[in-house]
Write a protein that holds these residues in place. Structure first.
Motif, PDB file in Angstrom:
ATOM      1  N   LYS A  91      35.190  44.745  18.764  1.00 19.65           N
ATOM      2  CA  LYS A  91      36.384  45.554  18.951  1.00 19.65           C
ATOM      3  C   LYS A  91      37.484  45.166  17.966  1.00 19.65           C
ATOM      4  O   LYS A  91      38.611  45.661  18.072  1.00 19.65           O
ATOM      5  N   ASP A 115      31.177  51.989  26.821  1.00 20.21           N
ATOM      6  CA  ASP A 115      32.281  51.555  27.674  1.00 20.21           C
ATOM      7  C   ASP A 115      32.638  52.628  28.703  1.00 20.21           C
ATOM      8  O   ASP A 115      32.930  52.315  29.862  1.00 20.21           O
ATOM      9  N   ARG A 135      32.512  52.418  32.733  1.00 21.95           N
ATOM     10  CA  ARG A 135      33.719  52.719  33.488  1.00 21.95           C
ATOM     11  C   ARG A 135      33.455  53.764  34.571  1.00 21.95           C
ATOM     12  O   ARG A 135      33.960  53.677  35.689  1.00 21.95           O
ATOM     13  N   GLU A 140      31.793  52.120  37.456  1.00 19.66           N
ATOM     14  CA  GLU A 140      32.754  51.338  38.229  1.00 19.66           C
ATOM     15  C   GLU A 140      33.626  52.246  39.096  1.00 19.66           C
ATOM     16  O   GLU A 140      33.908  51.921  40.258  1.00 19.66           O
ATOM     17  N   GLY A 195      37.590  42.240  36.674  1.00 18.53           N
ATOM     18  CA  GLY A 195      37.395  41.167  35.707  1.00 18.53           C
ATOM     19  C   GLY A 195      38.009  39.837  36.097  1.00 18.53           C
ATOM     20  O   GLY A 195      37.814  38.839  35.396  1.00 18.53           O
ATOM     21  N   THR A 232      41.439  41.338  33.933  1.00 17.72           N
ATOM     22  CA  THR A 232      41.186  41.477  32.495  1.00 17.72           C
ATOM     23  C   THR A 232      41.008  42.925  32.082  1.00 17.72           C
ATOM     24  O   THR A 232      40.958  43.223  30.898  1.00 17.72           O
ATOM     25  N   ARG A 233      40.883  43.830  33.070  1.00 14.39           N
ATOM     26  CA  ARG A 233      40.751  45.254  32.784  1.00 14.39           C
ATOM     27  C   ARG A 233      41.690  46.022  33.690  1.00 14.39           C
ATOM     28  O   ARG A 233      42.002  45.557  34.788  1.00 14.39           O
ATOM     29  N   PRO A 234      42.160  47.190  33.255  1.00 14.06           N
ATOM     30  CA  PRO A 234      43.042  47.975  34.127  1.00 14.06           C
ATOM     31  C   PRO A 234      42.299  48.465  35.349  1.00 14.06           C
ATOM     32  O   PRO A 234      41.132  48.834  35.287  1.00 14.06           O
TER      33      PRO A 234
END
Length: 360
Positions: free
Chosen positions: A82, A139, A143, A146, A291, A315-317
């Motif tokens: 990234k 990704d 997502r 999730e 996260g 660590t993630r929104p």
């Protein structure tokens, strides 16, 4: 859908790079064959060491002009990192190497060199853009999975809330009807015990009053459980204990550090409250702090025992989803039923802390 194994894909890409090398070079010197062979062999490292694989193909871009091997290495690097600055540097490095003459010497045709650089820039940028596109696709797919899991969990919470309201209604009916009638039986039995003169009648009245009082105690306990907010459907089945806590931590999907002990003679209500507190806290970590890692600490002293659950910064929104917000309220009511307290709130390092404290 048929999926090829990674090593088959790697062999196919190396074969493409070798065929491209043979087709483009023709009669080559030893150094050109060596550099080309290194560039092709470097593709074996692309999955574990994508940056090293790219660097090993860079000499081939300079000595042998445009090759398939550098393009494959650039795609892999872009698909796995990234770091945008690194990708820009990789594209510029490959473009400069491909446009620079070999061996180095005075540039006789500057316009041709500029055109070659522009062409090389487009050629090097294409696999990088494709790699970034595949990374974004991967990704987004993760997502979506999730989000779907969060929605399933939210639906389960809604179903549990509906069940809790039904149980509260049952509790109110039991209190209004059964408890009232049993209370009248206890009062009349007490009056009979005082007014009776026969010893057998007094003993029978005493027995009826004692059984009525015991029944009222049991009934109040059942009504309290039925009316407790946030009741779980599993409470109608055998209840979890501290022995089930390790299984809960292992199946939570969160990295959890577990420590501490509790008294060996801890009763079933205390064990159940500890378990439900940890369960709800870990559910909130997964739901609101993706996260993050968590710490579960059991503790006790001479007068109290409890559990503290702390999680780190996410660590993630988090996915914005509607919430019934009954979980923490239910934990506070569970603690109050046992004469304890439950507190929760954010920490100074942007994490979250939940603490249950119960009397021994």
């Amino acid at each position: 859908m048929t999926r090829f194994t990674p090593w088959l894909i790697d062999l196919a890409l190396i074969a493409v790079a070798v065929l491209d090398l043979i087709a483009d070079t023709g009669e080559t010197s030893l150094i050109e064959r060596t550099v080309g062979g290194i560039a092709c062999a470097a593709l074996l490292l692309r999955r574990r060491f994508p940056l090293l694989a790219y660097l090993l193909t860079l000499p081939g871009s300079w000595i042998l002009a445009n090759l398939a091997a550098p393009a494959i290495a650039l795609y892999t690097l872009a698909e796995r990192t990234k770091n945008r600055a690194l990708l820009v540097a990789a594209v510029l490095g490959t473009s400069i190497a491909a446009a620079a003459p070999f061996p180095l010497g005075p540039v006789d045709d500057r316009p041709a060199t500029v055109v070659s650089f522009a062409y090389s820039l487009a050629w090097a940028g294409a696999p990088v853009l494709l790699g970034q596109l595949m990374q974004t696709r991967r990704d987004l797919k993760a997502r979506l999975v999730e989000i779907e899991e969060a929605r399933d969990h939210e639906r389960q919470l809604h179903a549990q809330a509906v069940l809790a309201r039904e149980r509260a209604q049952i509790g109110r009916e039991m209190h209004d009807v059964v408890a009232h009638q049993v209370s009248l039986i206890a009062v009349r039995a007490g009056a009979l015990q005082v007014a009776a003169t026969d010893a057998d009648a007094i003993d029978a009245a005493r027995t009826i009053r004692r059984l009525s009082v015991d029944t009222l105690d049991e009934l109040r306990h059942m009504v309290t459980l039925l009316r407790a907010a946030g009741g779980q459907s599993t409470e109608l089945t055998p209840q979890p204990t501290l022995a089930d806590l390790r299984k809960l931590l292992d199946s939570s999907g969160i990295e959890v550090e577990f420590s501490g002990t509790l008294p060996d003679d801890l009763g079933a209500p205390g064990q159940r409250t500890i378990y439900r507190t940890v369960q709800e806290a870990l559910t909130n970590v997964r739901k609101h702090a993706p996260g993050a890692t968590a710490t579960v600490q059991l503790w006790h002293d001479t007068e109290h025992f409890g559990v503290t659950v702390t999680n780190t910064e996410p660590t993630r929104p988090a996915v914005a989803l509607p919430s019934s917000r009954h979980g923490l309220v239910g934990l506070a009511e569970r603690a109050e039923l046992l004469g304890g307290t439950f507190r929760s709130g954010p920490t100074i390092d942007r994490g979250y802390r939940a603490e249950l404290r119960l009397p021994r």
